[in-house]
Design a protein around this motif. Sequence first.
Motif, PDB file in Angstrom:
ATOM      1  N   ASP A 115       0.782  -1.157  -0.121  1.00 40.16           N
ATOM      2  CA  ASP A 115       0.048   0.024   0.097  1.00 40.16           C
ATOM      3  C   ASP A 115       0.892   1.406  -0.066  1.00 40.16           C
ATOM      4  O   ASP A 115       1.394   1.682   1.067  1.00 40.16           O
ATOM      5  CB  ASP A 115      -0.950  -0.007   1.359  1.00 40.16           C
ATOM      6  CG  ASP A 115      -1.753   1.211   1.495  1.00 40.16           C
ATOM      7  OD1 ASP A 115      -2.215   1.816   0.376  1.00 40.16           O
ATOM      8  OD2 ASP A 115      -1.827   1.589   2.756  1.00 40.16           O
ATOM      9  N   GLU A 152      -0.157  10.731   0.739  1.00 44.45           N
ATOM     10  CA  GLU A 152      -1.655  10.129   0.862  1.00 44.45           C
ATOM     11  C   GLU A 152      -2.009   9.719   2.170  1.00 44.45           C
ATOM     12  O   GLU A 152      -3.402   9.932   2.536  1.00 44.45           O
ATOM     13  CB  GLU A 152      -1.983   9.146  -0.193  1.00 44.45           C
ATOM     14  CG  GLU A 152      -3.289   8.798  -0.327  1.00 44.45           C
ATOM     15  CD  GLU A 152      -3.704   7.536   0.644  1.00 44.45           C
ATOM     16  OE1 GLU A 152      -4.743   7.529   0.752  1.00 44.45           O
ATOM     17  OE2 GLU A 152      -2.711   6.988   1.020  1.00 44.45           O
ATOM     18  N   GLU A 153      -1.154   9.118   2.567  1.00 45.40           N
ATOM     19  CA  GLU A 153      -1.391   8.651   4.141  1.00 45.40           C
ATOM     20  C   GLU A 153      -1.402   9.499   5.358  1.00 45.40           C
ATOM     21  O   GLU A 153      -1.868   9.299   6.368  1.00 45.40           O
ATOM     22  CB  GLU A 153      -0.240   7.470   4.575  1.00 45.40           C
ATOM     23  CG  GLU A 153       0.045   6.257   3.700  1.00 45.40           C
ATOM     24  CD  GLU A 153      -1.103   5.426   3.758  1.00 45.40           C
ATOM     25  OE1 GLU A 153      -2.125   5.518   4.556  1.00 45.40           O
ATOM     26  OE2 GLU A 153      -1.198   4.380   2.919  1.00 45.40           O
ATOM     27  N   MET A 291      -2.463  -4.489   6.045  1.00 43.32           N
ATOM     28  CA  MET A 291      -2.113  -3.048   5.552  1.00 43.32           C
ATOM     29  C   MET A 291      -1.633  -2.430   6.730  1.00 43.32           C
ATOM     30  O   MET A 291      -1.953  -2.307   7.815  1.00 43.32           O
ATOM     31  CB  MET A 291      -3.479  -2.423   5.011  1.00 43.32           C
ATOM     32  CG  MET A 291      -2.982  -0.906   4.417  1.00 43.32           C
ATOM     33  SD  MET A 291      -4.621  -0.133   3.655  1.00 43.32           S
ATOM     34  CE  MET A 291      -4.895  -1.194   2.511  1.00 43.32           C
ATOM     35  N   HIS A 292      -0.256  -1.338   6.095  1.00 41.90           N
ATOM     36  CA  HIS A 292       0.408  -0.694   7.034  1.00 41.90           C
ATOM     37  C   HIS A 292       0.999  -1.309   8.127  1.00 41.90           C
ATOM     38  O   HIS A 292       1.950  -0.448   8.878  1.00 41.90           O
ATOM     39  CB  HIS A 292      -0.582   0.480   7.657  1.00 41.90           C
ATOM     40  CG  HIS A 292      -1.641   1.232   6.752  1.00 41.90           C
ATOM     41  ND1 HIS A 292      -2.532   1.990   7.130  1.00 41.90           N
ATOM     42  CD2 HIS A 292      -1.091   1.448   5.545  1.00 41.90           C
ATOM     43  CE1 HIS A 292      -3.237   2.582   6.245  1.00 41.90           C
ATOM     44  NE2 HIS A 292      -2.386   2.502   5.237  1.00 41.90           N
TER      45      HIS A 292
HETATM   46 ZN   LIG Z   1      -2.900   3.246   3.240  1.00 45.06          ZN
END
Ligand SMILES: [Zn+2]
Length: 328
Positions: A115, A152-153, A291-292
């Motif tokens: 991601d 974006e994050e 994710m992350h």
């Molecule tokens: Zn993300």
Amino acid sequence: MTFLGLVIIVVDDRNISTDGFKVNTQSHLAPLLATAIKAELNKETAKNGYTEDGNTKERKDSAYKKHHPILLQLLADEAGCEPEDIHDFELQTCDTQPSTIAGAMKEFIFSGRLDNLCMSFCSLKALIDSTASETSLEDETGVRMVALYDHEEVGSNSAQGAGSPVTLDALSRITSAFGEDSKLLQKAIQKSFLVSADMAHALHPNYTDRHEENHQPKMHCGLAIKHNANQRYATNAVTSFLFKEIATKHDIPVQDFVVRNDMGCGSTIGPILASGVGIRTVDIGAPQLSMHSIREMCAVDDVKYSYDHFKAFYEEFSHLDAKLIVDI
Ligand SMILES: [Zn+2]
């Protein structure tokens, strides 16, 4: 870059298996540079930060006053300069282990930052390959683009993020190359289409209740089209249809995602660009787990499906859109 950063999380808690572990982002995520003993024994490693007798050199640069000489020497070695040439820097620690394909059937990819490097890779490769042959743009009536944004994050509000004027500026400059029509930009925006591609949370076998029963993105089942009535995703019926139609034509699997009504919904740059630029948008993403986390996981198949879907979309969108009749 091969900078050796190490992030340590101190775990010494007998109740962790019953109470769980809560990361304190201030005290548990301190990067470890070197031990003091080793640093003392290797002063010559940081030769530019120390005088012969081991005292720190007097430096006028602010970077020298703020950072340990060993860190500055490491960065200087990577950058091919002298430590005193470094005036300031931004530094992020990350896992340097390469990605791995694993699983009993070699069906998974384990990697840092899937991601959103996965979607970035697939879209960029699809764009390049969709224009590879000499005739590939012969019938093209549009301009094929890929836009990869920073930040974006953390909300996209930065000078180079999706919340900045950079997209509109780029579109303006591109359209100005096609003629003098002062309304060309507005016309181009109305005809354009944005595929906002960001990874999606796949159904996890241990947490099946986290997904709405009829909308559970599964690995190996293609890109998930993200829908949200509160506009956390910018997909609508028309953009979803167009994106699906390409998949159907090429026999590429595709699926739908809607978050449970009782759970918060993530968001993407889709609504930011849709509202800021006024462009039709579909929000999509390949399903993944973890994710992350430092090591994320997705399916090999979905990388191929994503690439195929993007490539077909680049190649055929203009023709498909020209045939679209929307009756409102
Ligand atoms: Zn993300």
